[in-house]
Design an enzyme around this catalytic site. Sequence first.
Site, PDB file in Angstrom:
ATOM      1  N   CYS A 136      -0.423  15.508   7.923  1.00 41.13           N
ATOM      2  CA  CYS A 136       1.042  15.524   8.171  1.00 41.13           C
ATOM      3  C   CYS A 136       1.784  15.967   6.752  1.00 41.13           C
ATOM      4  CB  CYS A 136       1.472  14.461   8.802  1.00 41.13           C
ATOM      5  SG  CYS A 136       0.846  14.038  10.434  1.00 41.13           S
ATOM      6  N   LEU A 137       1.106  15.118   5.745  1.00 39.22           N
ATOM      7  CA  LEU A 137       1.583  15.088   4.449  1.00 39.22           C
ATOM      8  C   LEU A 137       1.504  16.631   3.731  1.00 39.22           C
ATOM      9  CD1 LEU A 137       0.702  11.681   3.032  1.00 39.22           C
ATOM     10  CD2 LEU A 137       2.820  12.364   4.016  1.00 39.22           C
ATOM     11  N   LEU A 154      27.087  20.474 -18.273  1.00 36.15           N
ATOM     12  CA  LEU A 154      28.547  20.278 -17.421  1.00 36.15           C
ATOM     13  C   LEU A 154      29.066  19.080 -18.506  1.00 36.15           C
ATOM     14  CD1 LEU A 154      27.514  21.941 -15.288  1.00 36.15           C
ATOM     15  CD2 LEU A 154      29.112  20.573 -13.805  1.00 36.15           C
ATOM     16  N   GLU A 174       5.959  11.181  -0.777  1.00 37.37           N
ATOM     17  CA  GLU A 174       5.115  12.491  -0.457  1.00 37.37           C
ATOM     18  C   GLU A 174       3.755  12.495  -1.363  1.00 37.37           C
ATOM     19  OE1 GLU A 174       4.839  13.954   2.417  1.00 37.37           O
ATOM     20  OE2 GLU A 174       6.634  13.588   3.243  1.00 37.37           O
ATOM     21  N   HIS A 224       1.033  -1.261  -0.009  1.00 37.78           N
ATOM     22  CA  HIS A 224       0.172  -0.132   0.050  1.00 37.78           C
ATOM     23  C   HIS A 224       0.949   1.134  -0.086  1.00 37.78           C
ATOM     24  CE1 HIS A 224      -2.493  -3.194   1.676  1.00 37.78           C
ATOM     25  NE2 HIS A 224      -3.262  -2.722   0.551  1.00 37.78           N
ATOM     26  N   THR A 235       3.222  10.571  -5.339  1.00 37.60           N
ATOM     27  CA  THR A 235       3.732  10.463  -6.476  1.00 37.60           C
ATOM     28  C   THR A 235       3.420  11.615  -7.621  1.00 37.60           C
ATOM     29  OG1 THR A 235       2.079   9.088  -7.875  1.00 37.60           O
ATOM     30  CG2 THR A 235       3.767   7.915  -6.553  1.00 37.60           C
TER      31      THR A 235
HETATM   32  C1  LIG Z   1      13.364   7.266  -0.598  1.00 42.35           C
HETATM   33  C2  LIG Z   1      12.165   7.080   0.066  1.00 42.35           C
HETATM   34  C3  LIG Z   1      11.934   7.658   1.270  1.00 42.35           C
HETATM   35  C4  LIG Z   1      10.648   7.323   1.579  1.00 42.35           C
HETATM   36  N1  LIG Z   1      10.155   7.781   2.916  1.00 42.35           N
HETATM   37  C5  LIG Z   1       8.780   7.438   3.465  1.00 42.35           C
HETATM   38  C6  LIG Z   1       8.574   7.824   4.708  1.00 42.35           C
HETATM   39  O1  LIG Z   1       9.294   8.165   5.687  1.00 42.35           O
HETATM   40  N2  LIG Z   1       7.376   7.265   5.514  1.00 42.35           N
HETATM   41  C7  LIG Z   1       6.457   6.790   4.424  1.00 42.35           C
HETATM   42  O2  LIG Z   1       5.429   6.428   5.015  1.00 42.35           O
HETATM   43  N3  LIG Z   1       6.889   6.298   3.059  1.00 42.35           N
HETATM   44  C8  LIG Z   1       7.749   6.825   2.686  1.00 42.35           C
HETATM   45  N4  LIG Z   1       8.124   6.513   1.231  1.00 42.35           N
HETATM   46  C9  LIG Z   1       7.377   5.988   0.499  1.00 42.35           C
HETATM   47  C10 LIG Z   1       6.667   6.662  -0.620  1.00 42.35           C
HETATM   48  O3  LIG Z   1       5.674   7.521  -0.074  1.00 42.35           O
HETATM   49  C11 LIG Z   1       6.028   5.666  -1.662  1.00 42.35           C
HETATM   50  O4  LIG Z   1       6.892   5.245  -2.198  1.00 42.35           O
HETATM   51  C12 LIG Z   1       5.134   6.542  -2.684  1.00 42.35           C
HETATM   52  O5  LIG Z   1       3.887   6.950  -1.937  1.00 42.35           O
HETATM   53  C13 LIG Z   1       4.571   5.675  -3.535  1.00 42.35           C
HETATM   54  O6  LIG Z   1       4.123   4.385  -3.315  1.00 42.35           O
HETATM   55  P1  LIG Z   1       4.855   2.816  -3.945  1.00 42.35           P
HETATM   56  O7  LIG Z   1       6.247   3.092  -4.013  1.00 42.35           O
HETATM   57  O8  LIG Z   1       4.228   1.827  -3.408  1.00 42.35           O
HETATM   58  O9  LIG Z   1       4.378   3.087  -5.475  1.00 42.35           O
HETATM   59  P2  LIG Z   1       2.902   2.568  -5.979  1.00 42.35           P
HETATM   60  O10 LIG Z   1       1.952   3.401  -5.301  1.00 42.35           O
HETATM   61  O11 LIG Z   1       2.911   1.146  -6.533  1.00 42.35           O
HETATM   62  O12 LIG Z   1       2.887   3.440  -7.478  1.00 42.35           O
HETATM   63  C14 LIG Z   1       3.645   2.944  -8.603  1.00 42.35           C
HETATM   64  C15 LIG Z   1       3.143   3.692  -9.891  1.00 42.35           C
HETATM   65  O13 LIG Z   1       2.034   3.753 -10.041  1.00 42.35           O
HETATM   66  C16 LIG Z   1       1.306   4.798 -10.125  1.00 42.35           C
HETATM   67  N5  LIG Z   1       0.010   4.750  -9.587  1.00 42.35           N
HETATM   68  C17 LIG Z   1      -0.525   4.326  -8.489  1.00 42.35           C
HETATM   69  N6  LIG Z   1      -1.868   4.555  -8.290  1.00 42.35           N
HETATM   70  C18 LIG Z   1      -2.051   5.060  -9.566  1.00 42.35           C
HETATM   71  C19 LIG Z   1      -3.582   5.299  -9.964  1.00 42.35           C
HETATM   72  N7  LIG Z   1      -4.695   5.132  -9.103  1.00 42.35           N
HETATM   73  N8  LIG Z   1      -3.629   6.100 -11.254  1.00 42.35           N
HETATM   74  C20 LIG Z   1      -2.479   6.078 -11.904  1.00 42.35           C
HETATM   75  N9  LIG Z   1      -1.280   5.922 -11.665  1.00 42.35           N
HETATM   76  C21 LIG Z   1      -1.199   5.279 -10.463  1.00 42.35           C
HETATM   77  C22 LIG Z   1       2.172   5.711  -9.220  1.00 42.35           C
HETATM   78  O14 LIG Z   1       2.048   7.084  -9.647  1.00 42.35           O
HETATM   79  C23 LIG Z   1       3.436   5.106  -9.766  1.00 42.35           C
HETATM   80  O15 LIG Z   1       4.086   5.605 -10.907  1.00 42.35           O
HETATM   81  C24 LIG Z   1       9.549   6.744   0.836  1.00 42.35           C
HETATM   82  C25 LIG Z   1       9.939   6.579  -0.596  1.00 42.35           C
HETATM   83  C26 LIG Z   1      11.093   6.422  -1.043  1.00 42.35           C
HETATM   84  C27 LIG Z   1      11.665   6.060  -2.209  1.00 42.35           C
END
Ligand SMILES: Cc1cc2nc3c(=O)[nH]c(=O)nc-3n(C[C@H](O)[C@H](O)[C@H](O)COP(=O)(O)OP(=O)(O)OC[C@H]3O[C@@H](n4cnc5c(N)ncnc54)[C@H](O)[C@@H]3O)c2cc1C
Lengths: 248, 392
Positions: free
Chosen positions: B246-247, B346, B371, B143, B373
């Site tokens: 918070c977000l 560069l 935060e 999730h 995508t």
């Molecule tokens: C370095 C790093 C630090 C982070 N720190 C935190 C943290 O401190 N706390 C925390 O809770 N989270 C954290 N995250 C998590 C981050 O918030 C999630 O990675 C992000 O919300 C996306 O979730 P996911 O990676 O599961 O991607 P997914 O939700 O699986 O998305 C994959 C792709 O599908 C697309 N997508 C998803 N749903 C839809 C839709 N309905 N329609 C169209 N496109 C869609 C997305 O845009 C994306 O391109 C961090 C992530 C990273 C990489």
Amino acid sequence: MKILVCISHVPDTTSKINFTEGDTKFDTNGVQFVINPNDEFGLTRAMWFKEKQGANVTVVNVGGPETEPTLRKALAIGADEAIRVNAEATDGAFVAKQLAKVAQDGGYDLIIAGRESIDYNGGMVPGMLATLTDANFVNTCIGLEVEGNEATAVREIDGGKETIQTSLPLVIGGQKGLVEESDLRIPNMRGIMMARKKQLTIVEPADASNETKAVKFEKPAPKGAVKLVSPDNLDELVSLLHNEAKVI
Amino acid sequence: MKPDLFEAPDYYNVDELLSDEHKLVRDAARQWVKREVSPIIEDFAQRAEFPDQIIGGLAEIGAFGPYIPVEYGGAGLDQISYGLIMQEIERGDSGVRSTASVQSSLVMYPIWKYGTEEQRKKYLPKLASGEFMGCFGLTEPDHGSNPGGMVTNFKDKGDHYLLNGAKLWISNAPFADVAVVWAKDESGRIHGLIVERGMEGFSTPETHNKWSLRASATGELIFDNVKVPKENLLPGKSGLGAPLGCLDSARYGIAWGAIGAAMDCYDTALRYAKERIQFDKPIAATQLQQKKLAEMITEITKAQLLAWRLGVLREEGRATSAQISMAKRNNVEMAIKIAREARQVLGGMGITGEYSIMRHMVNLESVITYEGTHDIHLLITGMDITGHAAFK
Ligand SMILES: Cc1cc2nc3c(=O)[nH]c(=O)nc-3n(C[C@H](O)[C@H](O)[C@H](O)COP(=O)(O)OP(=O)(O)OC[C@H]3O[C@@H](n4cnc5c(N)ncnc54)[C@H](O)[C@@H]3O)c2cc1C
């Protein structure tokens, strides 16, 4: 010990320098202003006296309202109070007379000024201020200790150092060496918050006149074009130096 | 790494929209980043290590909860000040800014807004001083964009809650002393819980081999029958709106932070283009490089005005989540595009760690994903203007 630190509000060293009004006035457009570096070394040394010897530190500037952020920064760094003499700093003698009035009214033991301010590089104020307040004077000061009424100051002299024993009241023209660059303080959040409540007093200027007037400023001539000569063509280089540059 | 020669661009005199105190706060953060972050950050990023020696300095410049009231150890500053601090920190590195964002907006903010007076007194001063570091657990392995589907849950066991589940991608997790964790109660409603390091069954394994935010530590939060004292529940707000609040705060900070990264890339590329001679003239004298640089400063200027206006709205309590989404989305994309273009200005030098650009570029890949995508923020704007939610 009551310390007065004279703070000049000067363009940041990276500013682009231009003049307006027929090259008689500095163009402040887009210029960032900072605490004069020589004064910042002095202010940092004053903080040391405050923390180690319980000194009380006042900062003073002669200038318009636009200089207040610079004084606020000095307060955020830790000065106890600030005074702004509400007048344009037109020449060294005028500024020295204004500062002398502030110094006399406040009865300071030690006055720390910078050797020169990096805007006009006049370098006259600290010496004049010492004369006007009848205090001892050490210029190009790179070290300062105070014990009771006695001061030990180190001066930079050509190719070496001179250590001077003197007494308060004292004016110094300070520079790097009083403290090092790495000792300079960045205002922290607590300091910035405390600065809000500190007193910044505005005083009207004493009656004083200028002794000098700038009639014109000129920038150095722009650098000429560069001619590159290949390393294996020494004859051409010699010929250019001889015939064109006429230096050999 | 080359010395940090950064000079901030201000093409539209945006400084005139700021108060003297804003500028004092901003310049202090700028000076601190130059002195403490720039000289070391490349090395830490290359080694994928968080530079914990800067925690004290971050606290001193007010990076931890600058808008939290003074009585809880914060600085009591306004939203523009918070934004400017984030901008300056991200000018140094997005990873360091992430640490500050998480601590401020995702840990201190919920404790301040949704916590009890005891919780505020217990945690906020220590979080503000950096004595405690915090993390925020919302995302789960299954999730991400849809946090409402989370499975992490807690059961009421009379004198305590029993927490089970796992969180993934959690910034600061490997070293955090406290975690604000979002989990469902037995009725499926989302609540925030403060979980402390040392509680039995709670572990935080690090996520390795990131190619982005390498100077920020990321990890998992694993809860295996963790007994959480009842007084650790945040009672002030529940439901998905609680973590989303918070977000909002963190995303607002990111909208400013991205400007910092973009400014650093632009400033580096401009200086390099003026100095680099090819075909007997500076590459800055060519139309193609001018197009890149001119577009960069245009986009930075627009982003500055967007962030400033959003700051004013937020300070007045009027900024909507959708407005924040727009600024986060626009400004991060602006920064990542500038980083990519600046890297090309560069040439080969843009590939090495001598310059900050490529680090910013790969960092921003995380910033454009976390935060919310880039896609999800667009869908939020879409929903806001059409009334139809396209992501559900
Ligand atoms: C370095 C790093 C630090 C982070 N720190 C935190 C943290 O401190 N706390 C925390 O809770 N989270 C954290 N995250 C998590 C981050 O918030 C999630 O990675 C992000 O919300 C996306 O979730 P996911 O990676 O599961 O991607 P997914 O939700 O699986 O998305 C994959 C792709 O599908 C697309 N997508 C998803 N749903 C839809 C839709 N309905 N329609 C169209 N496109 C869609 C997305 O845009 C994306 O391109 C961090 C992530 C990273 C990489």
